[in-house]
Enzyme design. Structure first.
Site, PDB file in Angstrom:
ATOM      1  N   ARG A  21       0.825  -1.211   0.000  1.00  0.00           N
ATOM      2  CA  ARG A  21       0.000   0.000   0.000  1.00  0.00           C
ATOM      3  C   ARG A  21       0.862   1.265   0.000  1.00  0.00           C
ATOM      4  O   ARG A  21       0.343   2.380   0.009  1.00  0.00           O
ATOM      5  CB  ARG A  21      -0.934  -0.010   1.206  1.00  0.00           C
ATOM      6  CG  ARG A  21      -2.017  -1.060   1.044  1.00  0.00           C
ATOM      7  CD  ARG A  21      -2.931  -1.167   2.234  1.00  0.00           C
ATOM      8  NE  ARG A  21      -4.084  -1.998   1.901  1.00  0.00           N
ATOM      9  CZ  ARG A  21      -4.070  -3.336   1.879  1.00  0.00           C
ATOM     10  NH1 ARG A  21      -2.965  -3.996   2.139  1.00  0.00           N
ATOM     11  NH2 ARG A  21      -5.153  -4.007   1.563  1.00  0.00           N
ATOM     12  N   SER A  22       2.175   1.096  -0.003  1.00  0.00           N
ATOM     13  CA  SER A  22       3.055   2.271   0.074  1.00  0.00           C
ATOM     14  C   SER A  22       2.940   3.188  -1.145  1.00  0.00           C
ATOM     15  O   SER A  22       2.980   4.413  -0.979  1.00  0.00           O
ATOM     16  CB  SER A  22       4.502   1.824   0.288  1.00  0.00           C
ATOM     17  OG  SER A  22       4.633   1.237   1.563  1.00  0.00           O
ATOM     18  N   THR A  67      10.454  -4.083   1.626  1.00  0.00           N
ATOM     19  CA  THR A  67       9.519  -4.881   2.405  1.00  0.00           C
ATOM     20  C   THR A  67       9.895  -6.343   2.233  1.00  0.00           C
ATOM     21  O   THR A  67      10.946  -6.661   1.674  1.00  0.00           O
ATOM     22  CB  THR A  67       8.061  -4.548   1.992  1.00  0.00           C
ATOM     23  OG1 THR A  67       7.173  -5.250   2.856  1.00  0.00           O
ATOM     24  CG2 THR A  67       7.765  -4.907   0.545  1.00  0.00           C
ATOM     25  N   LYS A  71      14.090  -7.149   4.164  1.00  0.00           N
ATOM     26  CA  LYS A  71      14.449  -6.225   5.241  1.00  0.00           C
ATOM     27  C   LYS A  71      15.788  -6.560   5.909  1.00  0.00           C
ATOM     28  O   LYS A  71      16.586  -5.662   6.178  1.00  0.00           O
ATOM     29  CB  LYS A  71      13.328  -6.181   6.279  1.00  0.00           C
ATOM     30  CG  LYS A  71      12.065  -5.484   5.785  1.00  0.00           C
ATOM     31  CD  LYS A  71      11.019  -5.437   6.883  1.00  0.00           C
ATOM     32  CE  LYS A  71       9.954  -4.399   6.571  1.00  0.00           C
ATOM     33  NZ  LYS A  71       9.104  -4.122   7.738  1.00  0.00           N
ATOM     34  N   ASN A  92      14.062  -0.850   6.715  1.00  0.00           N
ATOM     35  CA  ASN A  92      12.909  -0.712   5.818  1.00  0.00           C
ATOM     36  C   ASN A  92      12.981   0.544   4.954  1.00  0.00           C
ATOM     37  O   ASN A  92      12.129   0.750   4.095  1.00  0.00           O
ATOM     38  CB  ASN A  92      11.583  -0.752   6.603  1.00  0.00           C
ATOM     39  CG  ASN A  92      11.359   0.501   7.437  1.00  0.00           C
ATOM     40  OD1 ASN A  92      12.272   1.302   7.642  1.00  0.00           O
ATOM     41  ND2 ASN A  92      10.149   0.666   7.934  1.00  0.00           N
ATOM     42  N   ASP A 108       9.985   1.351  11.597  1.00  0.00           N
ATOM     43  CA  ASP A 108       8.815   0.645  12.147  1.00  0.00           C
ATOM     44  C   ASP A 108       8.607   0.961  13.631  1.00  0.00           C
ATOM     45  O   ASP A 108       7.461   1.086  14.090  1.00  0.00           O
ATOM     46  CB  ASP A 108       8.955  -0.870  11.955  1.00  0.00           C
ATOM     47  CG  ASP A 108       8.587  -1.310  10.549  1.00  0.00           C
ATOM     48  OD1 ASP A 108       7.828  -0.589   9.872  1.00  0.00           O
ATOM     49  OD2 ASP A 108       9.073  -2.379  10.117  1.00  0.00           O
ATOM     50  N   GLY A 133       3.746 -12.612  19.889  1.00  0.00           N
ATOM     51  CA  GLY A 133       4.536 -12.778  18.672  1.00  0.00           C
ATOM     52  C   GLY A 133       5.991 -12.423  18.881  1.00  0.00           C
ATOM     53  O   GLY A 133       6.324 -11.574  19.725  1.00  0.00           O
ATOM     54  N   ALA A 134       6.854 -13.100  18.133  1.00  0.00           N
ATOM     55  CA  ALA A 134       8.300 -12.881  18.273  1.00  0.00           C
ATOM     56  C   ALA A 134       8.968 -12.801  16.908  1.00  0.00           C
ATOM     57  O   ALA A 134      10.120 -13.181  16.740  1.00  0.00           O
ATOM     58  CB  ALA A 134       8.907 -14.016  19.111  1.00  0.00           C
ATOM     59  N   GLY A 136       9.595 -10.465  13.071  1.00  0.00           N
ATOM     60  CA  GLY A 136      10.263  -9.214  12.722  1.00  0.00           C
ATOM     61  C   GLY A 136       9.541  -8.000  13.267  1.00  0.00           C
ATOM     62  O   GLY A 136      10.177  -7.059  13.782  1.00  0.00           O
ATOM     63  N   GLY A 245      -3.615  -1.236  13.234  1.00  0.00           N
ATOM     64  CA  GLY A 245      -2.286  -1.294  12.622  1.00  0.00           C
ATOM     65  C   GLY A 245      -2.080  -0.357  11.450  1.00  0.00           C
ATOM     66  O   GLY A 245      -0.939  -0.105  11.055  1.00  0.00           O
TER      67      GLY A 245
HETATM   68  P1  NAP Z   1       6.758 -13.026  11.205  1.00  0.00           P
HETATM   69  O1  NAP Z   1       8.167 -12.559  11.369  1.00  0.00           O
HETATM   70  O2  NAP Z   1       6.461 -14.085  10.203  1.00  0.00           O
HETATM   71  O3  NAP Z   1       6.220 -13.506  12.652  1.00  0.00           O
HETATM   72  C1  NAP Z   1       4.968 -14.110  12.765  1.00  0.00           C
HETATM   73  C2  NAP Z   1       4.574 -14.311  14.214  1.00  0.00           C
HETATM   74  O4  NAP Z   1       3.243 -14.849  14.256  1.00  0.00           O
HETATM   75  C3  NAP Z   1       5.465 -15.299  14.952  1.00  0.00           C
HETATM   76  O5  NAP Z   1       5.598 -14.878  16.281  1.00  0.00           O
HETATM   77  C4  NAP Z   1       4.655 -16.597  14.832  1.00  0.00           C
HETATM   78  O6  NAP Z   1       4.930 -17.514  15.878  1.00  0.00           O
HETATM   79  C5  NAP Z   1       3.252 -16.069  14.992  1.00  0.00           C
HETATM   80  N1  NAP Z   1       2.281 -17.024  14.448  1.00  0.00           N
HETATM   81  C6  NAP Z   1       2.069 -17.336  13.141  1.00  0.00           C
HETATM   82  N2  NAP Z   1       1.096 -18.253  13.034  1.00  0.00           N
HETATM   83  C7  NAP Z   1       0.689 -18.535  14.296  1.00  0.00           C
HETATM   84  C8  NAP Z   1      -0.300 -19.422  14.843  1.00  0.00           C
HETATM   85  N3  NAP Z   1      -1.060 -20.203  14.055  1.00  0.00           N
HETATM   86  N4  NAP Z   1      -0.445 -19.451  16.197  1.00  0.00           N
HETATM   87  C9  NAP Z   1       0.311 -18.669  17.000  1.00  0.00           C
HETATM   88  N5  NAP Z   1       1.263 -17.824  16.538  1.00  0.00           N
HETATM   89  C10 NAP Z   1       1.440 -17.757  15.199  1.00  0.00           C
HETATM   90  O7  NAP Z   1       5.791 -11.815  10.819  1.00  0.00           O
HETATM   91  P2  NAP Z   1       6.008 -10.243  11.116  1.00  0.00           P
HETATM   92  O8  NAP Z   1       6.701  -9.626   9.981  1.00  0.00           O
HETATM   93  O9  NAP Z   1       6.571 -10.101  12.488  1.00  0.00           O
HETATM   94  O10 NAP Z   1       4.500  -9.706  11.061  1.00  0.00           O
HETATM   95  C11 NAP Z   1       3.574 -10.046  12.084  1.00  0.00           C
HETATM   96  C12 NAP Z   1       2.270  -9.273  11.869  1.00  0.00           C
HETATM   97  O11 NAP Z   1       2.483  -7.878  12.002  1.00  0.00           O
HETATM   98  C13 NAP Z   1       1.627  -9.453  10.495  1.00  0.00           C
HETATM   99  O12 NAP Z   1       0.245  -9.548  10.668  1.00  0.00           O
HETATM  100  C14 NAP Z   1       1.993  -8.197   9.757  1.00  0.00           C
HETATM  101  O13 NAP Z   1       1.056  -7.860   8.756  1.00  0.00           O
HETATM  102  C15 NAP Z   1       1.934  -7.192  10.887  1.00  0.00           C
HETATM  103  N6  NAP Z   1       2.741  -5.985  10.629  1.00  0.00           N
HETATM  104  C16 NAP Z   1       2.106  -4.798  10.629  1.00  0.00           C
HETATM  105  C17 NAP Z   1       2.829  -3.639  10.421  1.00  0.00           C
HETATM  106  C18 NAP Z   1       2.120  -2.319  10.421  1.00  0.00           C
HETATM  107  O14 NAP Z   1       2.683  -1.323   9.948  1.00  0.00           O
HETATM  108  N7  NAP Z   1       0.909  -2.255  10.950  1.00  0.00           N
HETATM  109  C19 NAP Z   1       4.221  -3.697  10.217  1.00  0.00           C
HETATM  110  C20 NAP Z   1       4.855  -4.946  10.236  1.00  0.00           C
HETATM  111  C21 NAP Z   1       4.087  -6.082  10.435  1.00  0.00           C
HETATM  112  P3  NAP Z   1       6.130 -18.595  15.734  1.00  0.00           P
HETATM  113  O15 NAP Z   1       7.382 -17.882  16.143  1.00  0.00           O
HETATM  114  O16 NAP Z   1       5.737 -19.691  16.667  1.00  0.00           O
HETATM  115  O17 NAP Z   1       6.144 -19.044  14.292  1.00  0.00           O
END
Ligand code: NAP
Length: 279
Positions: A21-22, A67, A71, A92, A108, A133-134, A136, A245
């Site tokens: 969406r950027s 993105t 990253k 980013n 971010d 969550g843990a 990025g 978000g």
């Molecule tokens: P990521 O690095 O892939 O991390 C995903 C996280 O979700 C991990 O902690 C993973 O746990 C957990 N997870 C995935 N499936 C799961 C399940 N079925 N049950 C429990 N935990 C689960 O993703 P990310 O880049 O950090 O992004 C995470 C979210 O933030 C996304 O929804 C993304 O769209 C959002 N986001 C938003 C913004 C914004 O500007 N609003 C910016 C960045 C990201 P495990 O470690 O156990 O796999």
């Protein structure tokens, strides 16, 4: 707006990039401020990332956002990186400097905290935070929260080892919590953050009881598709303050726009509504 031969050019590199969406976001600002500039999507495969980043200087471009999945790699390829990007372990935003070298940052954490301050002013920053969550995104959230002075960040993650790794990296203010213990870990917290993709369209729902969160608590969902997640609906039903978000996405874009196009942009209601269309 029609551009001229002098237009400043920036964009976003991703693989894929079509969902980004950027371009819509930066395009809104360019139009609103009447700037002679363009912000374009660039589909760059991982094996072409270095050539694409280096090529920006040859093309006379101002820089770009990166993105997924670029990253972390971009941080490693940069000539200079700000401290926040190094702490998060990912970049980013890329600025092409006068000499053609690449300076990167990660906005971010800035976007996360600016959105929180805007949506929940005076949020309970003196109390622990529960972060789900843990990945990025969570790394950026941790940096933002520690810099804001919160006393403790509790991280509940499906894979406990990843939460433990973050605690090891960021120190004793970060405490890992087993995923099954997440509801109880809200006790005494002032803020709940969903940093998983649970609750996103096409993903499984997030099951997160809110009973243990105090009435002055804040619930922040990083997911913005849909804009009103089930978590935020449940929080609103309890009259808790809610932060979605989308605002984080809008605020994280501000420093890049200012660097490339020379004007500090504003996050307004009109921009928010324009980006929220179709979410
Ligand atoms: P990521 O690095 O892939 O991390 C995903 C996280 O979700 C991990 O902690 C993973 O746990 C957990 N997870 C995935 N499936 C799961 C399940 N079925 N049950 C429990 N935990 C689960 O993703 P990310 O880049 O950090 O992004 C995470 C979210 O933030 C996304 O929804 C993304 O769209 C959002 N986001 C938003 C913004 C914004 O500007 N609003 C910016 C960045 C990201 P495990 O470690 O156990 O796999």
């Amino acid at each position: 707006m029609t551009i001229t031969g002098k237009a400043a050019v920036a964009g976003v590199m991703g693989w894929p990039v079509s969902h980004s969406r950027s371009p819509r976001l930066h395009g809104f600002w360019l139009e609103a401020y009447g700037i002679d500039g363009a912000y374009v999507p660039m589909a760059v495969a991982p094996e072409n990332l270095e050539a694409a980043l280096r090529g920006m200087a040859a093309l006379g471009m101002k820089g770009c956002n990166v993105t997924l999945p670029h990253k972390e790699t971009t941080l490693g390829l940069a000539d200079a990186a700000d401290e926040t990007a190094r702490r998060i372990g990912a970049a980013n935003t890329v600025v092409v400097r006068e000499d053609g070298s690449l300076a990167v940052s990660n906005t971010d954490a800035f976007g996360f905290i600016e959105n929180l301050e805007a949506r929940a002013p005076g949020w309970p920053s003196g109390r622990p935070v529960l972060l789900l969550g843990a990945g990025g995104a969570s790394r950026a959230v941790i940096v933002a929260l520690l810099d804001a002075g919160v006393p403790q960040v509790r991280i509940a993650n499906r894979t406990l080892e990843r939460a433990q790794a973050l605690a090891d990296a960021f120190g004793s203010a970060v405490q890992p919590v087993a995923w099954e213990e997440r509801a109880a870990a809200l006790d005494g917290a002032g803020l709940l953050v969903n940093g998983t993709q649970l609750g996103m369209a096409g993903q499984p729902p997030l099951e997160m009881p809110l009973d243990a969160l105090a009435g002055d608590g804040v619930v922040y969902d990083l997911v913005y598709v849909p804009l009103q997640t089930e978590l935020l609906k449940a929080a609103a039903a309890r009259r808790l303050r809610c932060v979605d978000g989308l605002g984080m996405l809008l605020h994280q874009a501000r420093p890049g726009f200012a660097a490339w196009f020379g004007r500090e942009p504003e996050v307004t209601g009109a921009l928010y509504a324009y980006l929220a269309e179709g979410l």
